[in-house]
Design a protein around this motif. Structure first.
Motif, PDB file in Angstrom:
ATOM      1  N   ALA A  61       0.822  -1.215   0.000  1.00  0.00           N
ATOM      2  CA  ALA A  61       0.000   0.000   0.000  1.00  0.00           C
ATOM      3  C   ALA A  61       0.858   1.268   0.000  1.00  0.00           C
ATOM      4  O   ALA A  61       2.001   1.260   0.471  1.00  0.00           O
ATOM      5  N   LEU A  62       0.276   2.352  -0.509  1.00  0.00           N
ATOM      6  CA  LEU A  62       0.867   3.679  -0.346  1.00  0.00           C
ATOM      7  C   LEU A  62       0.598   4.123   1.089  1.00  0.00           C
ATOM      8  O   LEU A  62      -0.534   4.014   1.561  1.00  0.00           O
ATOM      9  N   TRP A  63       1.600   4.622   1.764  1.00  0.00           N
ATOM     10  CA  TRP A  63       1.443   5.146   3.118  1.00  0.00           C
ATOM     11  C   TRP A  63       1.431   6.661   2.998  1.00  0.00           C
ATOM     12  O   TRP A  63       2.402   7.263   2.548  1.00  0.00           O
ATOM     13  N   ILE A  64       0.310   7.267   3.418  1.00  0.00           N
ATOM     14  CA  ILE A  64       0.083   8.689   3.165  1.00  0.00           C
ATOM     15  C   ILE A  64      -0.166   9.435   4.477  1.00  0.00           C
ATOM     16  O   ILE A  64      -1.173   9.201   5.147  1.00  0.00           O
ATOM     17  N   GLY A  65       0.741  10.322   4.837  1.00  0.00           N
ATOM     18  CA  GLY A  65       0.544  11.171   6.011  1.00  0.00           C
ATOM     19  C   GLY A  65      -0.426  12.294   5.676  1.00  0.00           C
ATOM     20  O   GLY A  65      -0.283  12.948   4.646  1.00  0.00           O
ATOM     21  N   PHE A  66      -1.402  12.502   6.527  1.00  0.00           N
ATOM     22  CA  PHE A  66      -2.452  13.516   6.331  1.00  0.00           C
ATOM     23  C   PHE A  66      -2.234  14.560   7.406  1.00  0.00           C
ATOM     24  O   PHE A  66      -2.609  14.364   8.573  1.00  0.00           O
ATOM     25  N   ILE A  67      -1.603  15.695   7.045  1.00  0.00           N
ATOM     26  CA  ILE A  67      -1.066  16.585   8.072  1.00  0.00           C
ATOM     27  C   ILE A  67      -1.039  18.042   7.605  1.00  0.00           C
ATOM     28  O   ILE A  67      -0.631  18.320   6.483  1.00  0.00           O
ATOM     29  N   PRO A  68      -1.472  18.987   8.436  1.00  0.00           N
ATOM     30  CA  PRO A  68      -1.348  20.397   8.062  1.00  0.00           C
ATOM     31  C   PRO A  68       0.116  20.794   7.864  1.00  0.00           C
ATOM     32  O   PRO A  68       1.015  20.285   8.539  1.00  0.00           O
ATOM     33  N   GLN A  69       0.329  21.721   6.952  1.00  0.00           N
ATOM     34  CA  GLN A  69       1.683  22.176   6.622  1.00  0.00           C
ATOM     35  C   GLN A  69       2.440  22.652   7.858  1.00  0.00           C
ATOM     36  O   GLN A  69       3.645  22.416   7.976  1.00  0.00           O
ATOM     37  N   ASP A  70       1.760  23.316   8.789  1.00  0.00           N
ATOM     38  CA  ASP A  70       2.438  23.833   9.982  1.00  0.00           C
ATOM     39  C   ASP A  70       2.986  22.724  10.885  1.00  0.00           C
ATOM     40  O   ASP A  70       3.758  23.011  11.802  1.00  0.00           O
ATOM     41  N   LEU A  71       2.579  21.490  10.655  1.00  0.00           N
ATOM     42  CA  LEU A  71       3.030  20.377  11.483  1.00  0.00           C
ATOM     43  C   LEU A  71       3.990  19.455  10.729  1.00  0.00           C
ATOM     44  O   LEU A  71       4.236  18.326  11.149  1.00  0.00           O
ATOM     45  N   ILE A  72       4.523  19.948   9.624  1.00  0.00           N
ATOM     46  CA  ILE A  72       5.582  19.239   8.906  1.00  0.00           C
ATOM     47  C   ILE A  72       6.891  19.936   9.259  1.00  0.00           C
ATOM     48  O   ILE A  72       7.036  21.143   9.070  1.00  0.00           O
ATOM     49  N   VAL A  73       7.818  19.182   9.820  1.00  0.00           N
ATOM     50  CA  VAL A  73       9.086  19.737  10.307  1.00  0.00           C
ATOM     51  C   VAL A  73      10.246  19.080   9.565  1.00  0.00           C
ATOM     52  O   VAL A  73      10.068  18.089   8.858  1.00  0.00           O
ATOM     53  N   ALA A  74      11.425  19.638   9.740  1.00  0.00           N
ATOM     54  CA  ALA A  74      12.609  19.124   9.035  1.00  0.00           C
ATOM     55  C   ALA A  74      12.937  17.702   9.464  1.00  0.00           C
ATOM     56  O   ALA A  74      13.159  16.821   8.632  1.00  0.00           O
ATOM     57  N   ALA A  75      12.988  17.442  10.761  1.00  0.00           N
ATOM     58  CA  ALA A  75      13.354  16.108  11.243  1.00  0.00           C
ATOM     59  C   ALA A  75      12.777  15.881  12.633  1.00  0.00           C
ATOM     60  O   ALA A  75      12.869  16.749  13.497  1.00  0.00           O
ATOM     61  N   LEU A  76      12.186  14.722  12.812  1.00  0.00           N
ATOM     62  CA  LEU A  76      11.675  14.280  14.105  1.00  0.00           C
ATOM     63  C   LEU A  76      12.605  13.214  14.671  1.00  0.00           C
ATOM     64  O   LEU A  76      13.305  12.535  13.909  1.00  0.00           O
ATOM     65  N   PRO A  77      12.593  13.024  15.979  1.00  0.00           N
ATOM     66  CA  PRO A  77      13.345  11.889  16.530  1.00  0.00           C
ATOM     67  C   PRO A  77      12.672  10.591  16.068  1.00  0.00           C
ATOM     68  O   PRO A  77      11.449  10.529  15.959  1.00  0.00           O
TER      69      PRO A  77
END
Length: 193
Positions: free
Chosen positions: A157-173
């Protein structure tokens, strides 16, 4: 998609060495300031376009709760067969819609235990909830690990994150068991990871 270092939220971002718990606190605060219903509509339109481009016909959604973006609008925009997950112990089970729904102990709606169930192998796309995602596609969930355990069962399957732009960051732990999404869908469009 680039992050602007002068963005007001950048100063409030946890550091790269911060714990997932600190990132969760940040994401919940940041999300509480967003107009989620309006963003959900815009995001659903972009999600529908992505699904159509890939000719996806079997899609696992999630049941939004609290202040989460709601992907349900995609059902009107893209004709397909839709499914919802139900938690059973530490696992997710897949149920076709429509299905009778019951309230989970955390407050969201999920299919009843008596609802028909299908094997995850039927899925062509999985729409992922999250508190935040990073540009690599890694997801910050609520810490229960349901999707961490589920995603390896649906490699097709395609794995698709559904997320507002303000909650997309450069890198998470990330932890060794974290798996990245293939795409992120925000109100600004679709980004391949």
């Amino acid at each position: 998609m680039e992050l602007n270092p002068n963005d007001k939220r950048a100063a409030a971002l946890p550091s790269s060495s911060s714990s997932k718990a600190e990132w969760r606190r940040w994401a919940k605060r940041a999300r509480s300031r967003l107009s989620i219903p309006a963003l959900s509509q815009q995001m659903s339109a972009h999600l529908a376009a992505l699904l159509a481009r890939h000719k996806v016909q079997h899609v696992l959604l999630y049941s939004a709760f609290g202040h989460e973006p709601d992907p349900a609008g995609v059902m009107e925009a893209h004709p397909a067969r839709y499914y919802l997950p139900r938690t059973e112990g530490l696992e997710l089970r897949v149920h076709p819609l429509p299905a009778p729904l019951v309230k989970h102990r955390y407050g969201f709606l999920e299919p009843s235990p008596t609802a028909p169930q299908v094997e995850p192998g039927v899925l062509e796309a999985v729409v992922l909830p999250g508190l935040a995602f990073d540009l690599r596609g890694y997801r910050l969930g609520y810490g229960q690990g349901f999707y961490d355990r589920f995603l390896p069962t649906v490699p097709q399957a395609l794995w698709i994150g559904f997320i507002p732009q303000d909650l997309i960051v450069a890198a998470l732990p990330i932890d060794p068991w974290d798996l990245p999404a293939h795409y992120l869908v925000s109100e600004q469009g679709v980004t391949a990871c």
